[in-house]
Design a protein around this motif. Structure first.
Motif, PDB file in Angstrom:
ATOM      1  N   UNK A   1     -10.771  -4.111  18.178  1.00 44.80           N
ATOM      2  CA  UNK A   1     -11.364  -5.431  18.064  1.00 44.80           C
ATOM      3  C   UNK A   1     -10.809  -6.086  16.800  1.00 44.80           C
ATOM      4  N   UNK A   2     -10.972  -7.386  16.736  1.00 44.13           N
ATOM      5  CA  UNK A   2     -10.477  -8.114  15.560  1.00 44.13           C
ATOM      6  C   UNK A   2     -11.656  -8.422  14.652  1.00 44.13           C
TER       7      UNK A   2
ATOM      8  N   UNK B   1      -4.799  -9.850   9.435  1.00 46.69           N
ATOM      9  CA  UNK B   1      -5.895  -9.694   8.472  1.00 46.69           C
ATOM     10  C   UNK B   1      -6.636  -8.364   8.545  1.00 46.69           C
ATOM     11  N   UNK B   2      -6.880  -7.782   9.726  1.00 42.47           N
ATOM     12  CA  UNK B   2      -7.621  -6.515   9.732  1.00 42.47           C
ATOM     13  C   UNK B   2      -7.002  -5.443   8.852  1.00 42.47           C
ATOM     14  N   UNK B   3      -5.686  -5.402   8.776  1.00 37.81           N
ATOM     15  CA  UNK B   3      -5.048  -4.381   7.944  1.00 37.81           C
ATOM     16  C   UNK B   3      -5.469  -4.530   6.489  1.00 37.81           C
TER      17      UNK B   3
ATOM     18  N   UNK C   1       0.816  -1.212   0.000  1.00 38.86           N
ATOM     19  CA  UNK C   1       0.000   0.000   0.000  1.00 38.86           C
ATOM     20  C   UNK C   1       0.851   1.264   0.000  1.00 38.86           C
ATOM     21  N   UNK C   2       0.171   2.400  -0.225  1.00 40.83           N
ATOM     22  CA  UNK C   2       0.865   3.691  -0.198  1.00 40.83           C
ATOM     23  C   UNK C   2       1.196   4.118   1.226  1.00 40.83           C
ATOM     24  N   UNK C   3       0.552   3.522   2.205  1.00 42.23           N
ATOM     25  CA  UNK C   3       0.740   3.863   3.612  1.00 42.23           C
ATOM     26  C   UNK C   3      -0.111   2.943   4.452  1.00 42.23           C
ATOM     27  N   UNK C   4      -0.437   3.359   5.666  1.00 40.48           N
ATOM     28  CA  UNK C   4      -1.083   2.445   6.600  1.00 40.48           C
ATOM     29  C   UNK C   4      -2.489   2.855   7.030  1.00 40.48           C
ATOM     30  N   UNK C   5      -3.038   3.921   6.448  1.00 41.36           N
ATOM     31  CA  UNK C   5      -4.335   4.421   6.901  1.00 41.36           C
ATOM     32  C   UNK C   5      -5.421   4.084   5.881  1.00 41.36           C
TER      33      UNK C   5
ATOM     34  N   UNK D   1      -8.709  -2.865   1.838  1.00 42.15           N
ATOM     35  CA  UNK D   1      -9.520  -3.174   0.666  1.00 42.15           C
ATOM     36  C   UNK D   1     -10.886  -2.500   0.769  1.00 42.15           C
ATOM     37  N   UNK D   2     -11.532  -2.605   1.914  1.00 42.03           N
ATOM     38  CA  UNK D   2     -12.835  -1.956   2.064  1.00 42.03           C
ATOM     39  C   UNK D   2     -12.724  -0.438   1.932  1.00 42.03           C
ATOM     40  N   UNK D   3     -11.643   0.147   2.436  1.00 45.30           N
ATOM     41  CA  UNK D   3     -11.445   1.584   2.279  1.00 45.30           C
ATOM     42  C   UNK D   3     -11.318   1.989   0.827  1.00 45.30           C
TER      43      UNK D   3
END
Length: 255
Positions: A253-254, A123-125, A35-39, A130-132
């Motif tokens: 939360x996970x 996995x949450x990342x 990704x371009x970053x983490x947000x 993807x959802x973002x």
């Protein structure tokens, strides 16, 4: 035939799994992103891989699809140092996001309809990224795609990081490189490459379920609640460690 078409065909031919299917016998759809970053929602996916694993064939039977995406967002310099992607390269070679993300999400949804879990390390990342991106381009998120057909839908995910934290009492780092080394998994390429990371994460399930048979006995029906509870237990312990050092606790939360 494109790699996406081959993967979609392979998922279509895969068997329907049930809530009783256990992790050690389950088909898996590995997933990783760069990704371009983490947000999530602010940053974007630039590279993604899906790997379909047949448990009876192992890695030799893997079906792989890869995406290179023009994010229409600048690379964070620190992210670029890690994954080596540049703005110029992505603009020249990357697919347009709507097409790439639609294909990626469609295969995941297709696998979910057969109760083939999505496997991703931390996995949450990857799921949130993807959802973002899907929201950013006015596309249905993973939840929205399945909920349209099944009001009881819940994304089915396997996270080797959560599994490892729950059963292994080892000390030290638990990033993908350290964890694969601990379980004797040989990486197929360099880490921080979406395909190499995806295959390495999927490869963890064999040795993990062999070393800790209780993981292999987890069924698809109990997998998500088990991982949520395992994450909560780990977080409680980790927060005690943080507070003992005068640091602020974390609260998440996970999935």
């Amino acid at each position: 035939m494109t790699s996406l078409e081959r993967l979609a065909d392979a998922v279509a031919l895969a068997p329907e799994q049930t809530e009783e299917t256990t992790l050690d016998r389950s088909w898996l759809l590995g997933f990783d992103t760069e990704t371009t970053g983490t947000f999530a929602g602010k940053d974007a996916i630039v590279s993604a891989t899906l790997v379909l694993r047949n448990p009876e064939m192992g890695s030799e039977g893997d079906v792989v699809a890869e995406w290179l995406i023009n994010p229409h967002r600048p690379m964070n310099p620190r992210a670029s140092q890690i994954n080596s992607f540049t703005d110029a390269y992505l603009q020249e070679h990357g697919q347009e996001p709507e097409r790439a993300l639609s294909g990626l999400a469609a295969v995941i949804t297709q696998a979910q309809s057969k109760r083939i879990p999505l496997l991703a390390y931390n996995a949450p990342f990857d799921v949130h990224m993807l959802n973002g991106d899907l929201r950013r381009w006015s596309l249905d998120t993973l939840d929205e795609r399945e909920a349209a057909d099944n009001t009881d839908y819940s994304l089915l995910v396997v996270d080797p990081l959560v599994l490892d934290r729950a059963v292994s009492r080892r000390s030290g780092r638990r990033n993908l490189a350290s964890t694969t080394e601990y379980y004797g998994v040989e990486p197929q390429g360099d880490f921080h490459d979406a395909t190499a990371d995806t295959v390495a994460a999927v490869d963890l399930i064999g040795p993990m379920t062999t070393l800790y048979p209780q993981l292999g006995r987890l069924s698809m029906g109990e997998l998500m609640d088990w991982q949520r509870q395992a994450h909560a237990t780990w977080q409680e312990s980790f927060n005690r460690w943080l507070q003992g050092r005068g640091r602020a606790p974390i609260h998440d939360s996970w999935l």
